[in-house]
Design a protein around this motif. Structure first.
Motif, PDB file in Angstrom:
ATOM      1  N   VAL A 124       0.628  -1.708   0.085  1.00 36.13           N
ATOM      2  CA  VAL A 124       0.063  -0.401   0.317  1.00 36.13           C
ATOM      3  C   VAL A 124       0.754   1.723   0.111  1.00 36.13           C
ATOM      4  CG1 VAL A 124      -1.838  -1.008   0.878  1.00 36.13           C
ATOM      5  CG2 VAL A 124      -0.094   0.370   2.240  1.00 36.13           C
ATOM      6  N   GLU A 125       0.063   2.171   0.347  1.00 37.47           N
ATOM      7  CA  GLU A 125       0.988   3.915   0.120  1.00 37.47           C
ATOM      8  C   GLU A 125       1.909   3.201   1.429  1.00 37.47           C
ATOM      9  OE1 GLU A 125      -0.859   7.077  -1.460  1.00 37.47           O
ATOM     10  OE2 GLU A 125      -2.502   6.360  -1.511  1.00 37.47           O
ATOM     11  N   GLY A 126       2.878   4.315   1.107  1.00 44.65           N
ATOM     12  CA  GLY A 126       4.246   4.606   2.408  1.00 44.65           C
ATOM     13  C   GLY A 126       5.124   2.754   1.973  1.00 44.65           C
ATOM     14  N   ALA A 127       4.897   1.957   1.140  1.00 45.21           N
ATOM     15  CA  ALA A 127       5.532   0.771   1.498  1.00 45.21           C
ATOM     16  C   ALA A 127       6.525   0.772   0.588  1.00 45.21           C
ATOM     17  CB  ALA A 127       4.958  -0.622   0.659  1.00 45.21           C
ATOM     18  N   TYR A 128       8.284   0.468   1.211  1.00 45.73           N
ATOM     19  CA  TYR A 128       9.692   0.131   0.757  1.00 45.73           C
ATOM     20  C   TYR A 128       9.109   0.357  -0.626  1.00 45.73           C
ATOM     21  CZ  TYR A 128      11.265   0.040   5.165  1.00 45.73           C
ATOM     22  OH  TYR A 128      12.089   1.043   6.221  1.00 45.73           O
ATOM     23  N   GLY A 129       8.382  -0.451  -1.198  1.00 45.95           N
ATOM     24  CA  GLY A 129       8.540  -1.686  -3.012  1.00 45.95           C
ATOM     25  C   GLY A 129       7.870  -0.056  -3.600  1.00 45.95           C
ATOM     26  N   GLN A 130       7.223   1.198  -2.828  1.00 51.85           N
ATOM     27  CA  GLN A 130       6.453   2.378  -3.654  1.00 51.85           C
ATOM     28  C   GLN A 130       7.885   2.913  -3.507  1.00 51.85           C
ATOM     29  OE1 GLN A 130       3.991   5.073  -1.663  1.00 51.85           O
ATOM     30  NE2 GLN A 130       3.123   6.159  -2.880  1.00 51.85           N
ATOM     31  N   ALA A 131       8.505   3.000  -2.495  1.00 49.74           N
ATOM     32  CA  ALA A 131       9.299   3.821  -2.264  1.00 49.74           C
ATOM     33  C   ALA A 131      11.352   3.595  -2.959  1.00 49.74           C
ATOM     34  CB  ALA A 131      10.667   4.107  -1.004  1.00 49.74           C
ATOM     35  N   ALA A 132      10.732   2.202  -3.526  1.00 53.41           N
ATOM     36  CA  ALA A 132      11.734   1.885  -3.999  1.00 53.41           C
ATOM     37  C   ALA A 132      11.856   2.696  -5.826  1.00 53.41           C
ATOM     38  CB  ALA A 132      11.917   0.445  -4.490  1.00 53.41           C
ATOM     39  N   MET A 133      10.350   2.160  -6.087  1.00 48.99           N
ATOM     40  CA  MET A 133       9.599   2.255  -7.522  1.00 48.99           C
ATOM     41  C   MET A 133      10.083   3.786  -7.357  1.00 48.99           C
ATOM     42  SD  MET A 133       5.522   2.477  -8.285  1.00 48.99           S
ATOM     43  CE  MET A 133       5.838   4.508  -7.176  1.00 48.99           C
ATOM     44  N   LEU A 134       9.511   5.033  -6.785  1.00 49.70           N
ATOM     45  CA  LEU A 134       9.777   6.114  -7.258  1.00 49.70           C
ATOM     46  C   LEU A 134      11.039   6.771  -7.012  1.00 49.70           C
ATOM     47  CD1 LEU A 134       7.562   7.471  -4.876  1.00 49.70           C
ATOM     48  CD2 LEU A 134       7.171   7.509  -6.656  1.00 49.70           C
ATOM     49  N   LYS A 135      11.780   5.800  -7.054  1.00 50.02           N
ATOM     50  CA  LYS A 135      14.326   6.095  -6.674  1.00 50.02           C
ATOM     51  C   LYS A 135      14.265   6.053  -8.481  1.00 50.02           C
ATOM     52  CE  LYS A 135      17.818   4.551  -4.824  1.00 50.02           C
ATOM     53  NZ  LYS A 135      18.506   4.001  -3.865  1.00 50.02           N
ATOM     54  N   PHE A 136      13.771   4.667  -9.054  1.00 53.71           N
ATOM     55  CA  PHE A 136      13.954   4.064  -9.875  1.00 53.71           C
ATOM     56  C   PHE A 136      13.129   5.637 -11.273  1.00 53.71           C
ATOM     57  CE2 PHE A 136      14.085   1.566 -13.292  1.00 53.71           C
ATOM     58  CZ  PHE A 136      15.087   1.543 -13.677  1.00 53.71           C
TER      59      PHE A 136
ATOM     60  N   GLY B  82      10.848   7.884 -10.437  1.00 52.58           N
ATOM     61  CA  GLY B  82      11.034   9.563 -10.774  1.00 52.58           C
ATOM     62  C   GLY B  82       9.517   9.266  -9.925  1.00 52.58           C
ATOM     63  N   GLU B  83       9.785  11.247  -9.327  1.00 53.01           N
ATOM     64  CA  GLU B  83       8.356  11.295  -9.167  1.00 53.01           C
ATOM     65  C   GLU B  83       7.015  11.029  -9.202  1.00 53.01           C
ATOM     66  OE1 GLU B  83       8.218  11.062  -4.851  1.00 53.01           O
ATOM     67  OE2 GLU B  83       9.826  10.920  -4.573  1.00 53.01           O
ATOM     68  N   GLY B  84       6.651  10.954 -10.545  1.00 49.13           N
ATOM     69  CA  GLY B  84       6.111  11.543 -11.062  1.00 49.13           C
ATOM     70  C   GLY B  84       5.084  10.809 -12.022  1.00 49.13           C
ATOM     71  N   CYS B  85       6.400   9.470 -11.759  1.00 45.69           N
ATOM     72  CA  CYS B  85       5.014   8.005 -12.273  1.00 45.69           C
ATOM     73  C   CYS B  85       3.734   7.597 -12.313  1.00 45.69           C
ATOM     74  CB  CYS B  85       6.023   7.033 -12.520  1.00 45.69           C
ATOM     75  SG  CYS B  85       6.438   6.297 -10.809  1.00 45.69           S
ATOM     76  N   ASN B  86       3.501   7.098 -13.805  1.00 44.75           N
ATOM     77  CA  ASN B  86       2.380   6.598 -13.238  1.00 44.75           C
ATOM     78  C   ASN B  86       2.021   5.317 -12.552  1.00 44.75           C
ATOM     79  OD1 ASN B  86      -0.585   6.006 -13.865  1.00 44.75           O
ATOM     80  ND2 ASN B  86      -0.434   6.358 -15.688  1.00 44.75           N
ATOM     81  N   ASN B  87       1.974   4.930 -10.978  1.00 43.46           N
ATOM     82  CA  ASN B  87       1.488   3.872 -10.524  1.00 43.46           C
ATOM     83  C   ASN B  87       0.178   3.285  -9.731  1.00 43.46           C
ATOM     84  OD1 ASN B  87       2.111   4.767  -7.462  1.00 43.46           O
ATOM     85  ND2 ASN B  87       2.699   6.156  -8.721  1.00 43.46           N
ATOM     86  N   PHE B  88       0.174   2.555  -9.374  1.00 44.66           N
ATOM     87  CA  PHE B  88      -1.060   2.171  -8.670  1.00 44.66           C
ATOM     88  C   PHE B  88      -0.082   0.471  -7.837  1.00 44.66           C
ATOM     89  CE2 PHE B  88      -1.561  -0.820 -12.940  1.00 44.66           C
ATOM     90  CZ  PHE B  88      -1.323  -2.284 -11.890  1.00 44.66           C
ATOM     91  N   HIS B  89      -0.822   0.258  -6.537  1.00 45.59           N
ATOM     92  CA  HIS B  89      -0.219  -0.976  -6.073  1.00 45.59           C
ATOM     93  C   HIS B  89      -1.739  -2.596  -5.864  1.00 45.59           C
ATOM     94  CE1 HIS B  89      -3.431   0.763  -2.939  1.00 45.59           C
ATOM     95  NE2 HIS B  89      -2.814   1.995  -2.920  1.00 45.59           N
ATOM     96  N   VAL B  90      -0.694  -3.190  -5.913  1.00 43.86           N
ATOM     97  CA  VAL B  90      -1.563  -4.678  -5.459  1.00 43.86           C
ATOM     98  C   VAL B  90      -1.512  -5.167  -4.292  1.00 43.86           C
ATOM     99  CG1 VAL B  90      -1.914  -4.728  -8.110  1.00 43.86           C
ATOM    100  CG2 VAL B  90       0.309  -6.028  -7.534  1.00 43.86           C
ATOM    101  N   ARG B  91      -1.869  -6.095  -3.836  1.00 44.61           N
ATOM    102  CA  ARG B  91      -2.569  -6.922  -2.625  1.00 44.61           C
ATOM    103  C   ARG B  91      -0.766  -7.558  -2.797  1.00 44.61           C
ATOM    104  NH1 ARG B  91      -3.538 -10.913   0.051  1.00 44.61           N
ATOM    105  NH2 ARG B  91      -4.462 -12.538  -1.310  1.00 44.61           N
ATOM    106  N   THR B  92      -0.287  -8.616  -3.891  1.00 40.81           N
ATOM    107  CA  THR B  92       0.797  -9.606  -3.795  1.00 40.81           C
ATOM    108  C   THR B  92       1.784  -9.272  -4.831  1.00 40.81           C
ATOM    109  OG1 THR B  92      -0.622 -11.423  -5.060  1.00 40.81           O
ATOM    110  CG2 THR B  92      -1.153 -10.955  -2.636  1.00 40.81           C
TER     111      THR B  92
END
Length: 376
Positions: A117-129, A131-141
């Protein structure tokens, strides 16, 4: 009894003959390779090699020498195969590897998925790779993320593959085998766990701590100083932070990142609670396209080995012979085959390199179910 120096002289003479005969043997093997190139024949003939090993073993005088001569000839035949693989590659017998070289990833227009969910380390890694403005969504597994890119709902997925203290994320390794998705990038994210709770929470109020099992393990020293706290595992560190916010219970806290705490409106009660201050997680970027960056420098593959003595050693020798540096090797059980394993190997190189092509050619003939997972 002959003097030691005399015996060494005799050994030098014998070694000179062995070197001469070795070069003579390799010359004949080269001629055999030329014939195989013309007929596009296979390099490895397992039955002939077994017959040869049995034959040379029958010519020696005792069990010790029998074992030694078989080991020697296994090495001789291995070197012969490597020479012939090289001839095949130079003649174009490998063909084009089924990957297309590209100059860059389309980060600006890509749709990216991450697990959690928002705030996950996975989200932070995604934003690092990306960029902050990328089009994204999250899933459960993790499986949901792999299915999203396979179905075309996302162009890329960002998934953890290993942690410096907890080790491999085995589920992701297994999914790389199951899905026809490929690694095109990686990013390493420092992991800085904090204890977070509702604003105004005092440590003395806490009775339960929520987090991902691995995060609880990575903060054992800090948590063990509070034996009265019940530790409860949830699917993700950010999920833990979200739960604290939703429950609005000051007796609860989460082990999560400062970023997750900020996203979910929590206060950092204690910062930097990792057992290992250098803890980090390597994330991979995966897509369903067989592409690689032209300047890529790492390759990931997986394969099974024949269930017999020395199989793994013989396969790994291809990396040694071609001067390729292996940076990681991991094993996973093969589903449906008790006590048999699939090996995952990371090594330095680019699919355009001759040494890589030679190695892939050899592994394809000698391994079982070789799969190139990506060049990045």
């Amino acid at each position: 009894m002959a003097a030691l120096d005399d015996l060494r002289i005799r050994l030098d003479e014998i070694d000179g003959q062995i070197v001469r005969l070795y070069e003579e043997r390799m010359k004949v093997c080269e001629e055999v390779g030329e014939l195989k190139v013309k007929s596009w024949g296979r390099v490895l003939d397992r039955q002939r090699e077994r017959n040869k090993l049995n034959d040379v073993a029958s010519r020696v005088s005792n069990d010790f020498n029998r074992k030694g001569i078989q080991e020697l000839y296994e090495q001789l035949m291995s070197m012969s195969r490597k020479l012939q693989y090289q001839q095949m590659v130079e003649a174009g017998a490998l063909g084009r590897l089924p990957f297309i070289g590209i100059d860059s990833l389309e980060k600006d227009t890509a749709r990216v998925v991450y697990q959690g969910v928002e705030g996950a380390y996975g989200q932070a890694a995604m934003l690092k790779f990306f960029g902050e403005g990328c089009n994204n969504f999250h899933v459960r597994t993790f499986r949901d993320a792999m299915e999203a890119i396979e179905d075309g709902a996302a162009d890329y997925a960002v998934l953890p593959i290993e942690n410096s203290s907890a080790g491999a994320v085995t589920e992701v390794y297994d999914l790389l085998v199951e899905f026809e998705n490929y690694i095109v990038g990686e990013t390493i994210l420092p992991v800085r766990h904090t204890l977070a709770g509702l604003p105004g929470t005092d440590l003395n109020q806490i009775r339960r701590v929520y987090s991902k099992a691995e995060a609880l393990m990575q903060t054992t020293r800090f948590l063990s100083d509070h034996p009265d706290w019940e530790q409860i595992s949830v699917v993700n560190t950010a999920v833990a932070a979200k739960k604290i916010l939703e429950d609005k219970d000051s007796t609860q806290a989460a082990v999560c990142s400062a970023y997750a705490a900020q996203v979910h409106g929590l206060s950092v009660l204690v910062d930097e609670i990792n057992d290992d201050s250098n803890n980090s997680t390597r994330f991979i970027v995966v897509t369903n396209q067989k592409v690689f960056l032209k300047d890529a420098s790492k390759i990931s593959i997986c394969f099974e080995v024949p269930h017999q003595s020395g199989s793994l050693y013989r396969l790994l020798s291809h990396f040694i012979y071609n001067d390729l540096n292996m940076s990681r090797i991991e094993s996973r059980p093969v589903e449906g085959k008790s006590w048999e394993y699939r090996f995952f190997v990371d090594f330095d190189g680019n699919m355009g390199d001759a040494a890589v092509k030679n190695t892939i050619r050899g592994l394809r003939e000698e391994a079982i179910n070789l799969k190139i997972l990506g060049n990045y």
